[in-house]
Scaffold this motif. Sequence first.
Motif, PDB file in Angstrom:
ATOM      1  N   MET A  85      -8.635  -6.807   0.741  1.00  0.00           N
ATOM      2  CA  MET A  85      -7.370  -6.641   1.458  1.00  0.00           C
ATOM      3  C   MET A  85      -7.533  -5.866   2.757  1.00  0.00           C
ATOM      4  O   MET A  85      -7.046  -6.264   3.802  1.00  0.00           O
ATOM      5  N   MET A  86      -8.187  -4.718   2.690  1.00  0.00           N
ATOM      6  CA  MET A  86      -8.217  -3.842   3.854  1.00  0.00           C
ATOM      7  C   MET A  86      -9.614  -3.626   4.407  1.00  0.00           C
ATOM      8  O   MET A  86      -9.786  -2.944   5.408  1.00  0.00           O
ATOM      9  N   LEU A 100      -4.213  -6.340   6.626  1.00  0.00           N
ATOM     10  CA  LEU A 100      -3.945  -4.909   6.540  1.00  0.00           C
ATOM     11  C   LEU A 100      -5.027  -4.146   7.289  1.00  0.00           C
ATOM     12  O   LEU A 100      -6.216  -4.355   7.060  1.00  0.00           O
ATOM     13  N   GLY A 101      -4.605  -3.277   8.194  1.00  0.00           N
ATOM     14  CA  GLY A 101      -5.566  -2.521   8.979  1.00  0.00           C
ATOM     15  C   GLY A 101      -6.295  -3.367   9.997  1.00  0.00           C
ATOM     16  O   GLY A 101      -7.357  -2.989  10.471  1.00  0.00           O
ATOM     17  N   ARG A 109      -0.718   2.870   0.834  1.00  0.00           N
ATOM     18  CA  ARG A 109       0.739   2.922   0.876  1.00  0.00           C
ATOM     19  C   ARG A 109       1.342   1.550   1.147  1.00  0.00           C
ATOM     20  O   ARG A 109       2.536   1.392   1.230  1.00  0.00           O
ATOM     21  N   TRP A 110       0.509   0.560   1.308  1.00  0.00           N
ATOM     22  CA  TRP A 110       1.029  -0.775   1.590  1.00  0.00           C
ATOM     23  C   TRP A 110       1.271  -1.578   0.327  1.00  0.00           C
ATOM     24  O   TRP A 110       1.919  -2.601   0.352  1.00  0.00           O
ATOM     25  N   GLY A 154      -1.663   5.763  13.369  1.00  0.00           N
ATOM     26  CA  GLY A 154      -0.972   6.450  12.282  1.00  0.00           C
ATOM     27  C   GLY A 154      -0.159   5.492  11.430  1.00  0.00           C
ATOM     28  O   GLY A 154       0.023   5.688  10.230  1.00  0.00           O
ATOM     29  N   LYS A 155       0.325   4.429  12.062  1.00  0.00           N
ATOM     30  CA  LYS A 155       1.142   3.456  11.327  1.00  0.00           C
ATOM     31  C   LYS A 155       0.304   2.514  10.451  1.00  0.00           C
ATOM     32  O   LYS A 155       0.834   1.780   9.639  1.00  0.00           O
ATOM     33  N   LEU A 156      -1.014   2.502  10.690  1.00  0.00           N
ATOM     34  CA  LEU A 156      -1.857   1.546   9.966  1.00  0.00           C
ATOM     35  C   LEU A 156      -2.564   2.158   8.777  1.00  0.00           C
ATOM     36  O   LEU A 156      -2.914   1.461   7.838  1.00  0.00           O
ATOM     37  N   GLU A 157      -2.832   3.456   8.845  1.00  0.00           N
ATOM     38  CA  GLU A 157      -3.693   4.031   7.811  1.00  0.00           C
ATOM     39  C   GLU A 157      -3.023   4.030   6.452  1.00  0.00           C
ATOM     40  O   GLU A 157      -1.808   3.987   6.342  1.00  0.00           O
ATOM     41  N   GLY A 158      -3.852   4.107   5.465  1.00  0.00           N
ATOM     42  CA  GLY A 158      -3.316   4.186   4.105  1.00  0.00           C
ATOM     43  C   GLY A 158      -3.605   2.945   3.362  1.00  0.00           C
ATOM     44  O   GLY A 158      -2.937   2.558   2.466  1.00  0.00           O
TER      45      GLY A 158
END
Lengths: 506, 314, 183
Positions: A185-186, B155-156, C52-53, B310-314
């Motif tokens: 996914m990432m 994602l990312g 968090r996604w 900052g909006k992408l991390e996680g």
Amino acid sequence: MLDAFLAGAHQVFAFDTLTYMLIGSVAGIIAAAIPGFTVTMAIILTLPLTFAMEPLQGVSVMLSVYVGGYTGGLISAALLGIPGTPSSVATTFDAFPMARKGEPGRALSLGVWASFFGTVISTIVLIVAAPPLALIAVKLGPWEYFALIVFALTIVASLVGNSLIRGLIAGVIGLGIATIGPDPMMGKSRLTFDTDLLMPGLPFLVVLIGIFAISQLLSEVEIHGKKTNQALIPDVIDFKTWKVMREVLMAPVNLFRSSMIGVLIGALPGAGGSIANLLAYDQAKRSSKNPEKFGEGCADGVVASEAGNSATAGGGLIPMIALGIPGSAVDAILMASLMVHGISVGPRLIMDHADLAYGMFIAMIVSSLMMLVVCVASMRLFLRVTDIPKQFIVPTVIICCVIGAFALNNRVTDLYLLGIIGLVGYGLKSLDYPLAPLVLGVILGPIAETNLRRALMSDPDWTTFFTRPISAILLAAALLSVIFSVRSILKMRKKNRPATDEQDGD
Amino acid sequence: MFRKIAVAAGLMAAAFAAPAQAQSYPEKPIEFIVPWGPGGGSDTLMRIVAQGLTEETGQAVPVINMPGVGGNVGLAEFAKRPADGYTISQIHEGLLVSNQTGITDLNWDSFIPVALVASSPQYLTLSKNDNFSNFEELVAYAKAHPGAVRAGVTLGGIPHVHIAMIEEAMGLQFSYVGYTDTGERIRALMGGNIDIAIGDISSAKQFVDNGDLIYAAVGTEERTDDAPDVPTLKELGMDAELVITRGVVLPKGTPQETVDALEAHIEKVMQREDVIKLMKNAGADPVFYGQEKYSAYLDKLNATIAKLVGKLEG
Amino acid sequence: MTVKVTEAAAADTGVSAASRARTELARLISYIVFGGVSVVLSSMAAGLPTSRWEPLGAGTFPKLVFALLAVLCLIAAVRSIIEIVRAGGLAGVGAAFTQWLYVRRVAIGLFVLFAVYLGVLPWTGFSLASFVFLLIVQLMIAGVSRRTVIQSIIAALIFSVGLNLLFAEVFNVFLPRGVLFAG
């Protein structure tokens, strides 16, 4: 419509196109026959050559490589016991024992005919039913994909060999191996111990070559009290080409079922030949009256696997021609080749470029005929492989595996992985672990994980898996499949108990 | 096998029989490491550039695909190659994003940017649905229902950045669904499994023409020739550029005259009719930014991404 | 694969309980190794950051898979121990292991050569490493005589230097060239 058909036919039946296609067919068969080389690789190497051709000519040549390639994998599967491509894993189960029992000619003929009919059936389905099938395929969401993979995982039960628990362990090891590397996914790295070796993950092809080819080659040189430098298959050879054709056609249910499995799996973007052959084999074994014959050189097993994998060629073209969505990596390359010629492949392809679409149908049929002719004509040549002494076969096939593993991504670390996985595979084989479930796990693991996570991102509610009808049906089928397997294992056990009084490990 | 070789060799020879030029660089084949898999956008476009370079310089320019970890594997190998101009590689926005999100230590300034060659405008693409059918309706619906609109992104990755830019500028909140490539996202849009995604000409135009999908906006300065009816984000009141650009890089330490020579060759390649046509066919705009302009562009882009990270991390 | 399996199964029913116990011991070791590794990997995966996604993070799936593997290995190991005890212990393990190795002496030699080959490949380049590897392996399997030496040299040349040339010149696929002879 007739105009377009004739225009397409005119282009395909041009002398130079046919010549290139014949070369492509031979090239595809040879590339796929060498363990470590895949159809996809052969198509990638063909791609730049097609830039200089007319669009339909280029695509026809690629299709001939493609169709040839789905058959070529059979040759090393039958003669060496090593799947020549990922889509011929199930072919090794029965074609290799059949060859070792002194019928290599029959094993090859069976596979060639099954491949031929599989391709033809899939092309017919492609012509007749492409648009509706493609629409269904595109509607399937992550829930359906996940349910399908759960169903596909239950076929491990058909592949376990002597011991259920070792089969399950092998399957789960496969699932585990596939989680190493960047997460799907990432791209976050997982379980890599920060090493260059594991950072990019374990490529499926490297695992396949290591597990099947390296371990098989190592066990070829074990010495069980006899000389080693003999040929791999000693006996005289008989083809019985036409008799075998009748034999294949006399089991139409198996042929048709396996081909349809191939078509449907091929039509699902992202699945493909590497699953279809195993699913077709599993279904053939389950519906057979003598399932215990499977794995010992059963003709139905060879036919199921080869018809199943060849039918994915036509199946993969379904979403591509109907909607412009590639069904497999090979279809994506076909599309790229058309795009470079300025033809946008999409839902309007059949309307805007009807001659091209019809031309592709014709090219599929021509390719399968060429494959048949090439195979039948050169079968004697292929069988000569079995006359070559071990001392030449074993090291040269290892070299081919090394080239295949390297050329995939041009990474030297992939070669180290190949060595390590080969050793593990040899160890597992020596301890009587079945290897096919492991490979199945590696194929299915990432698809299962990606779609599970995607499904829960789209809708955090778990019950969606059971409220979407196709997903629910597939999950129910998976449950039935497990119940069926448990029942047949219990039955087998009851049958064996009085005779041996002792179960082997399980 | 031998027949195959003979014919393949013949075809190759025909393809590579190009006029040689009397210049010192290049004197031997140049290896072109494309850090992505075969068949993708980078691969197709860079093969066109490689073909053009071959014809321009008279030397073979074999493309070597080295995919893995968002281009990092190929670029890491590339960074180790001798800085003599005989190994070149390619980067795009993805490298800058991976650097900011911590996937790789490499960034654009780990290399010498030689020339930007292709720019692919990105379109905000909508599925057919009952709730919105253009940009204004999307904004209104998303404002009224925070988190209800499902956006397909990597994602990312770059598409995530692009969607985040729209979110930020318009004060919206989407929910994200991860897909790994544009083809997959467009398929999911078609199947109604997501509501919006970033698409481009090569992957989505046919569906838009056929009425299956809708281009809501394009991320370029001006409207594009391919879809002249689609408004730009600027017209819609949003100051953001949504493009994917691809350029050629050399390893740090390459002699300046080699860099200049390669830049000059690429400039000529980008003026070739056949290259322009092939690139347009592949859905990208052929452009040419030299060393300085390309570096300046990347620098500015890097700042934009750094702001959004900052909006992408996680 | 399947042929070996059926042979092994057929052999299993005929051989003594002691030999079965020895085979089972080898498997028991493999269960313990896989089980141990999977416990480690499962806990490593559990330590991966969540996202968090999405509800499931990068670690969820591997954590579950390796936990399942650990459980399966535990079950297999317990059954294995029962089997060994029932078969009456482990007489002659050492000798059997030596025999096991002896049967596989060429295979083990082949693998060692393969490992060395892969190790030196990036330094010496494909052609040289493959040539030497091919030559040694062919002679190891066939034995050394004038005829086998000549045959082996020819075959080794074709499949090392020849293949390298084929791939480089025709397909533009460059196999490792080797650091020692870079240029």
